[in-house]
Design an enzyme around this catalytic site. Structure first.
Site, PDB file in Angstrom:
ATOM      1  N   ASP A 127       0.815  -1.220   0.000  1.00  0.00           N
ATOM      2  CA  ASP A 127       0.000   0.000   0.000  1.00  0.00           C
ATOM      3  C   ASP A 127       0.849   1.270   0.000  1.00  0.00           C
ATOM      4  O   ASP A 127       0.625   2.188  -0.798  1.00  0.00           O
ATOM      5  CB  ASP A 127      -0.927  -0.026   1.226  1.00  0.00           C
ATOM      6  CG  ASP A 127      -1.870   1.159   1.311  1.00  0.00           C
ATOM      7  OD1 ASP A 127      -1.388   2.279   1.587  1.00  0.00           O
ATOM      8  OD2 ASP A 127      -3.084   0.976   1.132  1.00  0.00           O
ATOM      9  N   ALA A 155      -4.739   2.911  -0.497  1.00  0.00           N
ATOM     10  CA  ALA A 155      -4.395   2.188  -1.724  1.00  0.00           C
ATOM     11  C   ALA A 155      -5.035   0.807  -1.766  1.00  0.00           C
ATOM     12  O   ALA A 155      -5.707   0.448  -2.732  1.00  0.00           O
ATOM     13  CB  ALA A 155      -2.878   2.081  -1.875  1.00  0.00           C
ATOM     14  N   ASP A 156      -4.839  -0.002  -0.734  1.00  0.00           N
ATOM     15  CA  ASP A 156      -5.364  -1.368  -0.740  1.00  0.00           C
ATOM     16  C   ASP A 156      -6.883  -1.405  -0.891  1.00  0.00           C
ATOM     17  O   ASP A 156      -7.412  -2.151  -1.715  1.00  0.00           O
ATOM     18  CB  ASP A 156      -4.984  -2.089   0.562  1.00  0.00           C
ATOM     19  CG  ASP A 156      -3.591  -2.699   0.496  1.00  0.00           C
ATOM     20  OD1 ASP A 156      -2.982  -2.679  -0.588  1.00  0.00           O
ATOM     21  OD2 ASP A 156      -3.115  -3.182   1.531  1.00  0.00           O
ATOM     22  N   PHE A 157      -7.568  -0.618  -0.091  1.00  0.00           N
ATOM     23  CA  PHE A 157      -9.020  -0.757  -0.035  1.00  0.00           C
ATOM     24  C   PHE A 157      -9.781   0.278  -0.854  1.00  0.00           C
ATOM     25  O   PHE A 157     -10.649  -0.086  -1.651  1.00  0.00           O
ATOM     26  CB  PHE A 157      -9.470  -0.746   1.432  1.00  0.00           C
ATOM     27  CG  PHE A 157      -8.924  -1.912   2.199  1.00  0.00           C
ATOM     28  CD1 PHE A 157      -9.464  -3.172   2.024  1.00  0.00           C
ATOM     29  CD2 PHE A 157      -7.849  -1.771   3.036  1.00  0.00           C
ATOM     30  CE1 PHE A 157      -8.953  -4.274   2.693  1.00  0.00           C
ATOM     31  CE2 PHE A 157      -7.308  -2.859   3.721  1.00  0.00           C
ATOM     32  CZ  PHE A 157      -7.861  -4.120   3.547  1.00  0.00           C
TER      33      PHE A 157
END
Length: 378
Positions: A127, A155-157
């Site tokens: 992330d 970023a990830d979610f």
């Protein structure tokens, strides 16, 4: 009341970390049947986002397992690919040359961290790295300190799993018109960069044109930030941007405009007075507990609210709800709050195979001595 809008949708989710499972989680929350494909030999999955999902363990290098996966994909609507560029092709699962021909209605969502065609396409990352190259990380954190990532949320979610979910929905709309599936390409760097469109535009505006931590919305302004209360470790958030809200803030704090500027006639927008104002606010907030400040500001338009922890929410039995409410076809009930729901590899997979393909375990397919699902009749 109608069933959730994605009821009947069949989703194959290749096991991955964070963004892929989150995309599957969003799809399952709104009715989709999501089958996670776990790796053989896995006893505990790192996937905590397992609501309404099932699992089956497949060795994609094994001919019989590979054949079972292709049978499932032939009846699927969506395939979630969380792998780095080229991995799916090496497994003989090229989305265009193999999967699209097998199932023309299939939507393959390919989720990577960096761009598939960019400078970093062959590099590993997390992330913080995707956030870094997106330009957004440079805007986060305190003045005169290194940039500070907000966990792995952005970023990830947000830029990853949620953007991929949006891509699936758009592809479903297109399929409803054309009858054809397609490949959805999502990457976290572009996803989070797109989320940062508004702050990027503001860099040409006085509100966000200065160095990090000196602007109105990034911690520079004393009337847009957090303050510790008398009870150490508890905070109140302040977002009194507009003049009428700022007036309510001062009223609640028991201050006048003359009290919070170092020079007579100085406006609150004058950055030369911000540090002085911050000192005044910091001292004033420490005179009461968070609860006392809540009593002062609740029901007002001061744009002041407590900074609640997850422990606070748990203690007050906070009502967790789906990401969006639908009046006619609501999502399934949120069944995870603080305790992650473990989904063991292979759990529930036999029922899904029966529902999707009409195959009974021990007949057209079975599980070998290693716990790997295989197609019995090739």
């Amino acid at each position: 009341m109608a069933p959730p809008p994605l009821t009947g949708l069949k989703v194959v989710e290749l096991a991955g970390l964070a963004p892929g499972p989150f995309c599957g989680f969003l799809l399952s929350s709104y009715g989709a049947s999501v089958l996670r494909i776990d790796r053989p030999g896995t006893t505990v999955s790192s996937d905590m986002l397992t609501s309404y999902k099932s699992s089956i363990a497949l060795d994609l290098k094994n001919k019989a397992s590979h054949a079972l996966l292709l049978s499932l994909i032939s009846k699927s609507d969506v395939l979630i690919d969380p792998f780095r560029p080229g991995v799916l092709e090496k497994l003989g699962l090229d989305p265009v040359n193999v999967l699209q021909k097998l199932n023309p209605r299939l939507i393959t969502v390919r989720l990577t961290g960096f761009r598939r065609d960019g400078k970093y396409k062959d590099m590993a990352g997390h992330d913080i790295n995707y956030l870094a190259v997106s330009g957004v990380l440079s805007m986060l954190g305190a003045k005169d300190a290194p940039p500070l990532p907000p966990g792995n949320v952005l970023a990830d979610f947000a830029g990853g799993g949620h953007v991929a979910f949006t891509g699936v929905l758009l592809a479903l709309i297109h399929r409803g018109v054309s009858g054809n599936g397609q490949v959805v390409e999502a990457n976290m760097a572009d996803g989070v960069n797109y989320l940062g469109t508004f702050p990027r535009l503001l860099t040409r505006h006085p509100m966000w044109s200065g160095p990090r931590g000196t602007n109105t919305l990034d911690g520079g302004s004393p009337y847009y930030g957090c303050y510790e209360c008398k009870d150490a470790g508890r905070y109140m958030s302040v977002g009194a941007l507009e003049p009428q809200f700022f007036a309510q803030l001062l009223k609640g704090l028991g201050l006048t405009e003359a009290d919070i500027v170092p020079e007579k006639g100085m406006s609150r927008e004058d950055k030369r007075g911000w540090e002085y104002m911050r000192l005044i606010f910091t001292a004033r907030f420490k005179t009461k507990t968070r609860k006392e400040w809540e009593d002062v500001f609740d029901g007002t338009d001061a744009c002041v609210a407590p900074v609640l922890t997850y422990q606070d929410l748990e203690e007050t039995n906070y009502d967790f709800r789906p990401i969006v409410g639908l009046t006619e076809s609501p999502a399934r009930k949120v069944d995870m709050t603080y305790d992650g729901k473990s989904l063991k590899p292979g759990e529930g997979g036999d029922q899904v195979v029966k529902e999707w393909l009409g195959w009974a375990k021990g007949g057209e397919w079975d599980v070998n001595e290693k716990g790997v699902a295989v197609k019995s009749k090739l």
